[in-house]
Design an enzyme around this catalytic site. Structure first.
Site, PDB file in Angstrom:
ATOM      1  CE  LYS A   1     -10.189  -0.449   4.321  1.00  0.00           C
ATOM      2  NZ  LYS A   1      -9.857   0.311   3.165  1.00  0.00           N
TER       3      LYS A   1
ATOM      4  CD1 TRP B   1      -2.779   1.405   0.385  1.00  0.00           C
ATOM      5  CD2 TRP B   1      -2.186   1.841   2.502  1.00  0.00           C
ATOM      6  NE1 TRP B   1      -3.593   2.407   0.855  1.00  0.00           N
ATOM      7  CE2 TRP B   1      -3.245   2.693   2.156  1.00  0.00           C
ATOM      8  CE3 TRP B   1      -1.659   1.937   3.784  1.00  0.00           C
ATOM      9  CZ2 TRP B   1      -3.800   3.621   3.022  1.00  0.00           C
ATOM     10  CZ3 TRP B   1      -2.195   2.857   4.671  1.00  0.00           C
ATOM     11  CH2 TRP B   1      -3.252   3.691   4.291  1.00  0.00           C
TER      12      TRP B   1
ATOM     13  CG  ASP C   1      -1.703  -2.990   7.682  1.00  0.00           C
ATOM     14  OD1 ASP C   1      -2.729  -2.949   8.385  1.00  0.00           O
ATOM     15  OD2 ASP C   1      -1.484  -2.190   6.755  1.00  0.00           O
TER      16      ASP C   1
END
Ligand code: LMR
Length: 398
Positions: A246, A131, A211
């Site tokens: 999310k 990312w 992560d």
């Protein structure tokens, strides 16, 4: 004048796609850009469990006074259990502590300053690709950023190259690993791969930073925590960043956590004193609302079970979209070429499309995705899979 020398920098390429998509008047457009889940209506819904929890909060909340530096204590307890498991030995031994952060990005930012200030001289290893904000967060904090190969130019996971590079990492460095639903590729490590990563972590005395932004979107809420729990049970020390954006749909409420696992309760208390101090200088105290919602849901068996069902429905929709897209590419003779879309996990797929093909998809077919070829599968409209497959086929044959 004071500001004369200040130039302009380009906007964030992922967030910029949201604006570009919104201003496209083509009714047949596709938003496969930023990583937000969309339902069959093309909306990013507020889960029903969240709405019910919010209602309860409105009725019962009596104050909006500051919450402490580590945030909402009930949130901390429940997120610890969600990530590490309700029966976690670490939690029983008081070796794992949660600091609430503004989103998963806030947790990454806090980890970056923690490493820079408390573990000076340690470099960090990121997957190539990763990312893009991982790159800038750790560089901004002053860490030396290095990369381990992850997905090569043939768009395949290359575990051998990853391990070979990590075997050369300086002892004591930090290695950032994606727990599941790797962003941007969607390629995840197998259980065997994780065990091999663990061996290298032991051998090089690396500090893993995991992560964990997509718990529940890969193989399920518990299944997705497998690697995190393996590392937590086999290593004395670990950093984990967790996001509720999310899986709780709380994107704009900025709800996340940095979890630190330490060798004993006393060391954890030392570390947490440092984290509270660093956080005070970053954002003082975290925002309350999202964490209060999460604590309400996870603390109530009925709401929790409704929420788990809602996460599972999102997960299944994504899995169906993956299979559906590969199927829709079949008549174009492209099912084999894009078979990886069915194998990858989570919201994202590294499609293997080139930046030029991505540009053509956007310019001629109003299909928006990141120039690296990353598509947010969760943004696909299931009723228009054929149209999307048609557009992909056109750019592939051009
Ligand atoms: C993404 O990668 O699209 C998401 O994580 C959203 C973001 O902030 O970039």
């Amino acid at each position: 004048m004071h500001f004369d020398a200040i130039g302009r920098v380009p906007g964030d390429p992922i967030l910029g796609l949201m604006e570009a998509y919104a201003s496209d008047s083509n009714p047949r457009k596709f938003d496969l850009g930023v990583g937000v889940y969309k339902d069959s209506q093309g909306l990013t819904p507020i889960p029903q469990s969240v709405k019910l929890a919010e209602q309860r909060l409105v009725d019962r909340q009596t104050t909006k006074t500051y919450i402490g530096g580590h945030g909402n204590a009930a949130f901390g307890k429940l997120v610890n259990e969600l990530v590490l498991g309700a029966d976690s030995k670490l939690i029983a031994e008081q070796r794992a502590g949660v600091t609430q952060t503004p989103g998963g990005t806030g947790a990454l930012r806090l980890s970056a300053d923690f490493i820079a200030q408390c573990l000076p001289g340690r470099g960090i290893w990121l997957s190539n690709p990763t990312w893009p904000i991982h790159e800038t967060i750790y560089a901004t904090a002053g860490l030396k950023v290095s990369h381990y190969p992850y997905v090569g130019s043939d768009n395949r996971l290359d575990v051998e190259a990853m391990l070979a590079t990590l075997k050369q990492a300086p002892k004591g460095d930090v290695v950032l690993l994606h727990a599941c639903c790797h962003n941007p590729t969607g390629f995840d490590l197998s259980h065997d791969d994780w065990r091999r990563v663990l061996e290298v972590v032991h051998a090089r005395e690396l500090l893993p930073l995991i992560d964990f932004a997509y718990q529940g979107f890969g193989d399920g809420l518990e299944q997705d925590a497998w690697a995190v729990r393996l590392m937590a049970s086999e290593l004395p020390e670990l950093l984990i960043t967790s996001s509720c954006s999310k899986n709780f749909g709380l994107y704009s409420d900025r709800t996340g956590a940095l979890i630190v696992c330490a060798k004993n309760a006393e060391k954890l208390t030392d570390i947490r004193s440092q984290l509270a101090n660093i956080a005070r200088n970053l954002w003082s105290t975290p925002p309350d609302h999202g964490a209060a919602v999460v604590a309400t849901i996870l603390g109530d068996p009925e709401l929790k079970s409704l929420w788990a069902d809602e996460v599972e429905a999102m997960r299944q929709r994504i899995a169906q979209l993956r299979a559906g897209l590969v199927e829709a590419l079949q008549p174009h003779g492209l099912a084999e070429r894009f078979a990886h879309i069915g194998v990858q996990r989570g919201m994202f797929s590294y499609t293997g499309l080139s930046p030029a093909q991505v540009k053509e998809l956007r310019d001629h077919h109003s299909v928006y995705m990141v120039s690296s070829g990353r598509a947010n599968v969760a943004g696909i409209d299931a009723t228009r899979l054929d149209l999307l497959a048609d557009a992909i086929a056109k750019v592939c044959k051009a």
